[in-house]
Scaffold this active site. Sequence first.
Site, PDB file in Angstrom:
ATOM      1  N   THR A 162      -4.260   0.767  10.298  1.00 43.22           N
ATOM      2  CA  THR A 162      -3.595   0.755   8.995  1.00 43.22           C
ATOM      3  C   THR A 162      -3.465  -0.653   8.415  1.00 43.22           C
ATOM      4  O   THR A 162      -2.855  -0.842   7.364  1.00 43.22           O
ATOM      5  CB  THR A 162      -2.172   1.345   9.112  1.00 43.22           C
ATOM      6  OG1 THR A 162      -1.481   0.605  10.121  1.00 43.22           O
ATOM      7  CG2 THR A 162      -2.197   2.808   9.471  1.00 43.22           C
TER       8      THR A 162
ATOM      9  N   GLY B  43      -1.765  -1.902   2.182  1.00 45.39           N
ATOM     10  CA  GLY B  43      -1.048  -2.344   0.973  1.00 45.39           C
ATOM     11  C   GLY B  43      -1.980  -3.078   0.023  1.00 45.39           C
ATOM     12  O   GLY B  43      -2.028  -2.795  -1.179  1.00 45.39           O
TER      13      GLY B  43
ATOM     14  N   LYS C  34       6.502   1.829  -1.981  1.00 47.19           N
ATOM     15  CA  LYS C  34       5.715   2.536  -0.976  1.00 47.19           C
ATOM     16  C   LYS C  34       6.588   2.897   0.223  1.00 47.19           C
ATOM     17  O   LYS C  34       7.240   2.032   0.800  1.00 47.19           O
ATOM     18  CB  LYS C  34       4.549   1.647  -0.515  1.00 47.19           C
ATOM     19  CG  LYS C  34       3.564   1.338  -1.638  1.00 47.19           C
ATOM     20  CD  LYS C  34       2.511   0.330  -1.211  1.00 47.19           C
ATOM     21  CE  LYS C  34       3.106  -1.011  -0.877  1.00 47.19           C
ATOM     22  NZ  LYS C  34       2.113  -2.068  -0.690  1.00 47.19           N
TER      23      LYS C  34
END
Length: 528
Positions: free
Chosen positions: A236, A240, A203
């Site tokens: 955010t 993940g 990522k």
Amino acid sequence: MAYTQVLSTSCMFYKEDRVPMTSDNSKMKPPHVLTVAGSDSGAGAGIQADLKTCAARGVYCSTVITAVTAQNTVGVQGVNIVPEDFVVEQLKSVLSDMQVDVVKTGMLPSVGIVSVLSQSLHEFPVRALVVDPVMVSTSGDVLAGPSILAEFREELLPMADIITPNLKEASALLGCQQLKTVSDMRSAAKLLHEMGPRYVIVKGGDLPDSLDAVDVFFDGQDFYELRSSRIKTRNTHGTGCSLASCIAAELAKGSSMLPAVKVAKRYVETALDYSKDIAIGNGTQGPFDHIFRLKSNGQKSHRQVGFNPSDLFLYAVTDSGMNEKWGRSITDAVKAAIEGGATIVQLREKDAETHKFLEAAKACCEICHSHGIPLLINDRIDIALACDADGVHVGQSDMPASVARTLLGPEKIIGVSCKTIEQAHQAWIDGADYIGCGGVYPTNTKANNLTVGLEGLKTVCKASKLPVVAIGGINASNAGSVMETAVQNLKGVAVVSALFDRECILTETRKLHAVLKTAASMTLQRTH
Ligand SMILES: Cc1ncc(COP(=O)(O)OP(=O)(O)O)c(N)n1
Ligand SMILES: Cc1ncsc1CCOP(=O)(O)O
Ligand SMILES: [Mg+2]
């Protein structure tokens, strides 16, 4: 280069093809993800993010908790690791009983926990294993130290169907320098693939100088650069965990790997975009809304949520043709009806274009809510959802009320048109809040509408378990007779032309309101 290759859609990573049925073949087993991760007290990441992601994606999620963290939008204040033997006990409880499809791992804070997890997975094989090698939180706090790297490499990665490291985690696993470019990410993905997982996604959210959010996916043969726009937001925390659990959820539903990854990336991107303005906590990293519900629930409304049957007293139903004829906008018509005493408003815009109707519905919502008046939409569940109206009214040939209830949830108001006792009974079973009964008198507003008369209205009212509003040909001259029937469950009248096919809506609504009040007080005197 975006999506340069297309993968076969066969489920080649599955350890076993299993039809999602329970031992009782008449019952469907929902897709099931088990997350093995840490608890985040702030609920933006970890177990809590996994549960919300799976719920949002329609997948059952069970949990094995490896650590309890004290955490908020500022950072991680404390970590309490769950003893290994109790991790084993949780794993056994779930894996031995609950037909898990996919296991997703997050925070694995000790060598022992990684080791017992891989042993359990050998004992209870599942269809896929998604490993998010969580090492450092988004706030920069260490969640799994370097001591577990060897165990990860030797035990877990060879069993994994996909691993989802960020840039820091990829370089930690490889023991290499910081990754700075997409080219570095490709090299890392290839080296990580050699450690055993069938697929790797590196990522690139933290990639410097990148306008897009670029992730590199590698299937052992081809590289895919998955790009999405970078959303400017502080919210955010937990991206993940959510990406990995969404991949797991899609795999559990039967998706193959690349489509699962694409859906997961789009899910996270959409959730971040939806949540960019929500404010939770005072730190630098806020959580986002996995379920896409927080914004509307947080809107200031003067109306109490829930249905109050007395709102049916003076029910104003708009008509696009009539507004056009008199040269007024829907919003002006609604404002005048509310000023005149309407207690609930329905937008019945049969000829409106969807785009224009939605804009008008949003504006009417604001007007109604600023006056504490509920707004319902006739026929169009999509418009009601899009403008967050208070509910809908559906007829016998519209969307069934039971389906409308599922789509709208438990709080929205649902009304159903009923002419018979059977229809009224069904409306109650379907979870409606009220019924509209008519036409009480002949009407020109609805073509070919059967008139049930005052007798038909009384029959339905007496049998109904729901409150009733009378409709059809009702005006200031006959509304008194309708209300004075004083039949049980009758709460008011719904009117179109007597309000909206008139020169002055305000005057006509006031007049009708006065008639209804007189009828109500006469009924009260008679019954006492
Ligand atoms: C309050 C109220 N009652 C009945 C109706 C009629 O609904 P329906 O039978 O679906 O017919 P249309 O209005 O859609 O033509 C209603 N709209 N409101
Ligand atoms: C929509 C509807 N459903 C039964 S009668 C009717 C029309 C009511 O309009 P009006 O109040 O103008 O008679
Ligand atoms: Mg209808």
